[in-house]
Design an enzyme around this catalytic site. Structure first.
Site, PDB file in Angstrom:
ATOM      1  N   LYS A  26       0.946  -1.106  -0.106  1.00  0.00           N
ATOM      2  CA  LYS A  26      -0.002   0.016   0.214  1.00  0.00           C
ATOM      3  C   LYS A  26       0.849   1.233  -0.025  1.00  0.00           C
ATOM      4  CE  LYS A  26      -3.586   0.186   2.891  1.00  0.00           C
ATOM      5  NZ  LYS A  26      -4.946   0.253   2.617  1.00  0.00           N
ATOM      6  N   ARG A  96      -3.125   2.710   8.628  1.00  0.00           N
ATOM      7  CA  ARG A  96      -3.599   1.267   8.247  1.00  0.00           C
ATOM      8  C   ARG A  96      -2.236   0.506   8.059  1.00  0.00           C
ATOM      9  NH1 ARG A  96      -8.283   2.229   4.269  1.00  0.00           N
ATOM     10  NH2 ARG A  96      -8.697   4.549   4.240  1.00  0.00           N
ATOM     11  N   GLY A 105      -8.064  -7.305   5.106  1.00  0.00           N
ATOM     12  CA  GLY A 105      -8.825  -7.467   6.199  1.00  0.00           C
ATOM     13  C   GLY A 105      -8.386  -8.473   7.502  1.00  0.00           C
ATOM     14  N   MET A 107      -5.308  -7.455   9.136  1.00  0.00           N
ATOM     15  CA  MET A 107      -4.925  -6.630  10.044  1.00  0.00           C
ATOM     16  C   MET A 107      -5.858  -5.219  10.229  1.00  0.00           C
ATOM     17  SD  MET A 107      -0.881  -6.900   9.316  1.00  0.00           S
ATOM     18  CE  MET A 107      -1.184  -6.474   7.524  1.00  0.00           C
ATOM     19  N   ARG A 352      -3.444  -1.497  -6.025  1.00  0.00           N
ATOM     20  CA  ARG A 352      -2.632  -2.917  -6.066  1.00  0.00           C
ATOM     21  C   ARG A 352      -3.190  -3.729  -7.150  1.00  0.00           C
ATOM     22  NH1 ARG A 352      -5.484  -4.755  -0.448  1.00  0.00           N
ATOM     23  NH2 ARG A 352      -7.496  -4.856  -1.078  1.00  0.00           N
ATOM     24  N   HIS A 468     -16.268  -8.760   2.511  1.00  0.00           N
ATOM     25  CA  HIS A 468     -15.132  -9.525   3.187  1.00  0.00           C
ATOM     26  C   HIS A 468     -15.303 -11.272   2.323  1.00  0.00           C
ATOM     27  CE1 HIS A 468     -13.510 -12.481   6.034  1.00  0.00           C
ATOM     28  NE2 HIS A 468     -12.514 -11.361   5.929  1.00  0.00           N
ATOM     29  N   ARG A 574       1.723 -47.887  -7.846  1.00  0.00           N
ATOM     30  CA  ARG A 574       1.831 -48.527  -6.583  1.00  0.00           C
ATOM     31  C   ARG A 574       0.954 -49.932  -6.792  1.00  0.00           C
ATOM     32  NH1 ARG A 574       0.862 -42.909  -4.382  1.00  0.00           N
ATOM     33  NH2 ARG A 574       2.705 -42.431  -2.943  1.00  0.00           N
ATOM     34  N   ARG A 630       6.357 -49.675  -9.420  1.00  0.00           N
ATOM     35  CA  ARG A 630       6.866 -49.936  -8.221  1.00  0.00           C
ATOM     36  C   ARG A 630       6.410 -51.320  -7.829  1.00  0.00           C
ATOM     37  NH1 ARG A 630       5.962 -46.542  -3.202  1.00  0.00           N
ATOM     38  NH2 ARG A 630       4.048 -47.780  -3.035  1.00  0.00           N
ATOM     39  N   GLU A 758      14.592 -43.387  -0.989  1.00  0.00           N
ATOM     40  CA  GLU A 758      13.853 -43.057   0.077  1.00  0.00           C
ATOM     41  C   GLU A 758      14.316 -43.167   1.504  1.00  0.00           C
ATOM     42  OE1 GLU A 758       9.508 -44.860  -0.755  1.00  0.00           O
ATOM     43  OE2 GLU A 758      11.173 -46.485  -1.380  1.00  0.00           O
ATOM     44  N   SER A 777      14.125 -42.554  -8.669  1.00  0.00           N
ATOM     45  CA  SER A 777      13.043 -41.677  -8.236  1.00  0.00           C
ATOM     46  C   SER A 777      13.142 -41.345  -6.758  1.00  0.00           C
ATOM     47  CB  SER A 777      11.898 -42.473  -8.807  1.00  0.00           C
ATOM     48  OG  SER A 777      10.633 -41.667  -8.313  1.00  0.00           O
ATOM     49  N   GLY A 779      11.530 -40.758  -3.370  1.00  0.00           N
ATOM     50  CA  GLY A 779      10.251 -41.201  -2.875  1.00  0.00           C
ATOM     51  C   GLY A 779      10.328 -40.190  -1.714  1.00  0.00           C
ATOM     52  N   THR A 780       9.826 -38.910  -1.562  1.00  0.00           N
ATOM     53  CA  THR A 780      10.304 -37.984  -0.662  1.00  0.00           C
ATOM     54  C   THR A 780       9.348 -38.240   0.304  1.00  0.00           C
ATOM     55  OG1 THR A 780       9.073 -36.407  -2.010  1.00  0.00           O
ATOM     56  CG2 THR A 780      11.571 -36.265  -2.183  1.00  0.00           C
ATOM     57  N   ASN A 781       8.505 -38.855   0.313  1.00  0.00           N
ATOM     58  CA  ASN A 781       7.398 -39.054   1.283  1.00  0.00           C
ATOM     59  C   ASN A 781       7.997 -39.931   2.538  1.00  0.00           C
ATOM     60  OD1 ASN A 781       5.341 -37.996   0.040  1.00  0.00           O
ATOM     61  ND2 ASN A 781       4.695 -39.938  -0.856  1.00  0.00           N
ATOM     62  N   ASP A 782       8.856 -41.108   2.093  1.00  0.00           N
ATOM     63  CA  ASP A 782       9.599 -41.867   3.060  1.00  0.00           C
ATOM     64  C   ASP A 782      11.022 -41.064   3.308  1.00  0.00           C
ATOM     65  OD1 ASP A 782       8.323 -44.025   4.027  1.00  0.00           O
ATOM     66  OD2 ASP A 782       8.108 -44.771   1.876  1.00  0.00           O
ATOM     67  N   CYS A 844       8.816 -38.858  -7.158  1.00  0.00           N
ATOM     68  CA  CYS A 844       7.370 -39.177  -7.004  1.00  0.00           C
ATOM     69  C   CYS A 844       6.660 -39.023  -5.685  1.00  0.00           C
ATOM     70  CB  CYS A 844       7.260 -40.544  -7.423  1.00  0.00           C
ATOM     71  SG  CYS A 844       8.161 -41.869  -6.354  1.00  0.00           S
ATOM     72  N   TYR A 864      12.156 -35.051 -14.216  1.00  0.00           N
ATOM     73  CA  TYR A 864      10.601 -35.350 -14.262  1.00  0.00           C
ATOM     74  C   TYR A 864      10.279 -35.073 -12.954  1.00  0.00           C
ATOM     75  CZ  TYR A 864      10.750 -40.264 -12.761  1.00  0.00           C
ATOM     76  OH  TYR A 864      10.991 -41.210 -12.424  1.00  0.00           O
TER      77      TYR A 864
HETATM   78  C1  PEP Z   1       7.432 -41.915  -1.112  1.00  0.00           C
HETATM   79  O1  PEP Z   1       7.818 -42.653  -0.312  1.00  0.00           O
HETATM   80  O2  PEP Z   1       7.697 -40.964  -1.402  1.00  0.00           O
HETATM   81  C2  PEP Z   1       6.521 -42.519  -2.159  1.00  0.00           C
HETATM   82  C3  PEP Z   1       6.253 -42.250  -3.183  1.00  0.00           C
HETATM   83  O3  PEP Z   1       6.158 -44.023  -1.721  1.00  0.00           O
HETATM   84  P1  PEP Z   1       5.037 -44.291  -0.734  1.00  0.00           P
HETATM   85  O4  PEP Z   1       4.197 -42.896  -0.613  1.00  0.00           O
HETATM   86  O5  PEP Z   1       4.078 -45.014  -1.656  1.00  0.00           O
HETATM   87  O6  PEP Z   1       5.680 -44.804   0.430  1.00  0.00           O
HETATM   88 MG    MG Z   2       7.739 -44.835  -0.114  1.00  0.00          MG
END
Ligand code: PEP
Ligand code: MG
Length: 896
Positions: A26, A96, A105, A107, A352, A468, A574, A630, A758, A777, A779-782, A844, A864
């Site tokens: 602002k 303001r 809205g 603050m 803005r 709002h 999977r 997999r 993983e 690949s 496996g960023t969850n694990d 993935c 990818y």
């Molecule tokens: C992971 O671990 O990132 C993954 C893609 O495998 P899953 O979620 O099936 O464990």
């Molecule tokens: Mg996994």
């Protein structure tokens, strides 16, 4: 000496639009508009650095701030020829907030500051309008008490309602000067009673009180919530803008309004907005009175009878149109503008880049590119990838029967069905349980934001297109119908009445935010059609994108959806999901119960044809695109019930031996299954399982090749590998099986063998794995789970405490931890490609669909990303933006 205060107004300014970080959005734009020579009431901005200083120093101010504020105030007094606190000729100001990113809205704001028992008389004399002066004073007392002194707004509303009832008056504008004087007296008495001391009369105290309240509001709950939702760092802080007041409530030649240079819902290139005659800004935004259209066309479209600004104030209107055109041209984007007309004179209060729906964002970006205002690449970078989500979801089937129960304004497009809820907390509670709810309210306020977020859609009985509810819903991508005046809510009874029908809390309704209709019951929906602007922008995105985008999919439906959204292959199929199917689970259990390898092989032989036919279908749909399959990942006990009662039920229904099942369940029990017998450890212990799967994959590939002439590209992926020798064992198993299949078939297909990364050890020893793998690949969850040692299934119980305390800025399972987990990915990429230059790598885990994580993947040089089908378009756009910013980084380096 640090400059803490920047002045603007009177045709010049200390700052400009490039100084958003310091002056907030602002403040920077007020400075820019002043320099452009537009009519901006003079004022000054206290920088965001003061906010940061304030919190770093026990909520105190830098020593020289007061002197700088005084000097800036004196300058404003000079320009407007009024004096702050002067009884005869008082300068009044607004105070303001204004952060770098707009947080509408969230603050606090105080208007009409500087009024007290003396200056109100001065204002009355100067304006010749005693009613106006006391109306302004009561507004000031309400706002100041609410924002600075912490006295609830409703207590003031009650007093006002009592006065109106007693006088038999319905709308505020019918109250006279004497009426307002009495209201003011009661307001002051209320403050004194609540506070034990009178309402502050010294304008200087008022000013510092308001400045402090604005800085404090940076840390209020709704601002924190909003920041978390929109990824705004706490460290940014807010600026404070102190600006001389201009009055839209000075009678019939005064007004206040909000305008968008293009339609924020549809993107249509037409001036769009609302105004209210004889009102102050908060009346428009708060939805207290329903405003009128700015343009005649708008009025006609909405079927309003009250005159538009174009008709009621033609001269100022044409001046205003001029200014809006200049502003859009100057900023090269759709502008959201606030203005006031004070006795026929136009004043600009804010501009803005306007918030917009995804549909509108697409149209505006594509139109601006076609108009030659911006390039294709700029158009691509203008659309927020996450916002596309709004377009990818179903809308109401135009052929479905619909019973309209109330009509309102089409405040935010899209359709939603859910149970009626009247309270934001309740909406959040039910939403967390997974219930679809529609939040129905008289009007919304920033306190409702968590409930709006949890709801599928929002309905308000009052308020306009810029209320709002409307603004916030559009920003969040929630469908919204605002100003549905036919709805009469009885919150206490938990009902609303519309067109004679009573709806109870919990009853199902549907809303059509594109039409502004509330409908009875659930209404059939249809899938979105992704053509037109969407296709155009995606094509421009694909031109600049380097990262390929694949989908995580195992069912034919998901695979088809993914292709429809432009997936360039499957990055994760999977296979265990295929095991759970009713037709196969019996054979899977038989395998688990088998006493020896022979028994397992016999059971696997029953599963094999199912697996093969699944892959045939998947390869056919993905015709010629890579498909990463997999092999089995979860611990085997996931396939059998755990409690004795469930096992008895299963045994009774399937003819399996209950005692044997129970014994096997006990044997398979693990204290820590996520770190137990899962992933490739299954393949090492029971190679026949993976052999069956590899065989099914390759036989399916051969079959599809023979049938269609297009050879599938299977990528066989082993999960949870940690050791080079593990990988070697799995690779040999895979190749051996493949050779057997090819020998039997007398034909071959190409295939790749790779692994998921993983585990930290896999990342650190990536060179060992790369000896035997053709792709990685991530496996960023694990990998997130194992790097932090935080269970992905249980983190919800304590993560919130970390988020609240700012220890985590984001949930690391949603947004990649680029430092820790990111380091492991960087290491794996480097070490893997040292052994195998150009080795194929992707991601993935869930992070593959998160825009900021995608930017990281671009930076690291992955090939990818793979994400859920509905996120594919988001990933395509995010990947394009990542490529663009990487490119501009390179160009910037060249410049230096
Ligand atoms: C992971 O671990 O990132 C993954 C893609 O495998 P899953 O979620 O099936 O464990
Ligand atoms: Mg996994």
């Amino acid at each position: 000496m640090t400059k803490w205060v920047y002045g603007f107004g009177g045709g010049s300014a200390d700052g400009d639009a490039s100084m958003k970080n310091l002056l907030g959005g602002k403040g920077a734009n007020l400075a820019e508009m002043s320099s452009l020579g537009l009519p901006v009431p003079p004022g000054f901005t206290i920088t965001t650095e003061v906010c940061t200083w304030y919190y770093a120093n026990g909520e105190t101010y830098p020593a020289d701030l007061e002197t700088q504020v005084q000097a800036a105030l004196a300058q404003v007094e000079g320009v407007v020829g009024k004096t702050f606190g002067d009884a005869a000729n008082p300068l009044l100001v607004s105070v303001r907030s204004g952060a770098r990113a707009s947080m509408p809205g969230m603050m606090d704001t105080v208007l009409n500051l500087g009024l007290n028992d003396q200056t109100v008389e001065g204002l009355a004399a100067l304006s010749g309008d005693r009613r106006f002066a006391f109306d302004s004073y009561r507004r000031f007392i309400t706002m100041y008490s609410n924002v600075v002194l912490g006295i609830g707004h409703d207590q003031f509303e009650e007093i006002l309602d009592d006065h109106k009832d007693r006088l038999g008056v319905v709308i505020d504008t019918d109250l006279t000067a004497e009426n307002w004087e009495k209201v003011v007296a009661d307001y002051k008495a209320l403050v004194e009673q609540e506070l034990g001391k009178p309402f502050p009369q010294d304008p200087k105290d008022q000013l510092w009180g308001a400045v402090g309240a604005v800085f404090e509001s940076w840390m209020n709950d709704r601002a924190k919530f909003y920041r978390r939702m929109h990824d705004i760092p706490e460290s940014w802080g807010t600026a404070v803008n102190v600006q001389s007041m201009v009055f839209g409530n000075m009678g019939e030649t005064s007004a206040t309004g909000v305008a968008f240079t293009r339609n924020p819902s549809t993107g249509e290139n037409k001036l769009y907005g609302e105004f209210l005659i004889n009102a102050q800004g908060e009346d428009v935004v708060a939805g207290i009175r329903t405003p009128q259209s700015l343009t005649r066309a708008g009025r006609e479209e909405m079927g309003e009878t009250a005159l538009s600004m174009e008709e009621a104030m033609p001269t100022v209107f044409s001046q205003f149109v001029d200014v809006t055109g200049r502003l859009e041209g100057h900023y090269r984007d759709m502008q959201d503008i606030e203005f006031t007309v004070e006795q026929g004179r136009l004043w600009m209060l804010q501009t803005r880049n306007g918030k917009r729906t995804a549909k509108s964002a697409l149209k505006i970006a594509v139109d601006l590119a076609h108009e030659g205002v911006i390039s294709h690449d700029e158009a691509v970078s203008r659309v927020e990838p996450a916002a596309l989500d709004q377009l990818l979801h179903p809308t109401l089937d135009p052929n479905a029967a619909r019973t309209v129960v109330a009509a309102g304004l089409p405040a935010s497009p899209g359709a939603a069905t859910g149970k009626v809820v009247f309270d934001a907390d309740e909406a959040e509670r039910l939403g967390q349980q997974g219930d679809a709810v529609i939040l129905v309210r008289e009007e919304t306020s920033p306190e409702d934001i968590h409930g709006m977020h949890a709801a599928r859609g929002i309905v308000t009985a009052r308020g306009g297109m810029t209320s709002h509810a409307a603004v916030v819903a559009r920003g969040m991508g929630r469908p919204c119908v605002s100003g549905a005046g036919e709805i009469s809510i009885n919150e206490k009874a938990g009902t609303f009445i519309a067109r004679g029908r009573v709806f109870k809390a919990g009853e199902v309704i549907t809303i059509d935010g594109g039409k502004g209709e509330v409908l009875d019951g659930a209404v059939a929906m249809i899938e979105p059609e992704l053509t037109g602007d969407f296709q155009t922008l995606m094509a421009w995105a694909d031109e600049v994108r380097r990262l390929k985008v694949r989908a995580n999919a195992e069912t034919p439906l998901d695979a088809r959806t993914a292709r429809g959204f432009g997936a360039e292959g499957i990055g994760l199929c999977r296979t265990e999901h295929m095991f759970f199917d009713d037709t196969r689970i019996a054979a899977v259990r038989e395998m688990i119960l088998a006493d020896d390898e022979q028994g397992r092989r016999a059971a696997l032989a029953k599963i094999a044809p199912f697996q093969k036919s699944d892959f045939v279908e998947l390869f056919t749909i993905m015709s010629g695109l890579p498909v990463t399959v997999r092999l089995l990942d979860p611990p085997l006990h996931e396939f059998i019930p755990h409690s004795d009662a469930d096992i008895d039920a299963l045994a009774a229904g399937s003819g399996l031996d209950a005692e044997k099942l129970k014994r096997r369940a006990r044997e398979l029990h693990e204290t820590n299954p996520m770190l137990g017998h899962r992933g490739c450890r299954l393949g090492v212990a029971y190679p026949e399982i993976y052999e069956m799967q590899v065989r099914a994959i390759l036989e399916a590939a051969l079959e599809v090749k023979a049938a269609s002439g297009v050879a599938p590209i299977p990528e066989i992926m082993h999960p949870l590998v940690a050791l080079g020798l593990e990988m070697k064992y799995l690779r040999d198993l895979t190749d051996r099986t493949a050779e057997a299949v090819f020998g039997e078939a007398g034909d071959r297909v190409e295939y790749l063998v790779g692994t998921m990364v993983e585990l930290p050890r896999a990342a650190l020893r990536a060179a060992d794995l790369a000896e035997h793998a053709e792709f990685f690949s991530f496996g960023t969850n694990d990998l997130t789970q194992t790097t932090f040692g935080i269970s992905r299934d249980d983190s919800g119980r304590f993560l919130q405490a970390y988020l609240d305390k700012g220890i985590f800025e984001n949930d690391p399972f949603v947004r990649l931890d680029q430092n820790g987990v990111g380091d492991l990915i960087r290491i794996a990429e480097e070490r893997g490609r040292t052994v195998k230059p150009g080795m194929k790598m992707g991601i993935c885990g869930e992070h593959g669909g998160d825009p900021s994580s995608i930017a990281f993947c671009e930076e690291v040089g992955l090939d990818y990303v793979s994400c859920s089908p509905y996120r594919v378009p988001i990933a395509r756009l995010a990947a394009a933006q990542a490529a663009l910013s990487a490119r501009s980084g390179v160009e910037r380096e060249k410049d230096r």
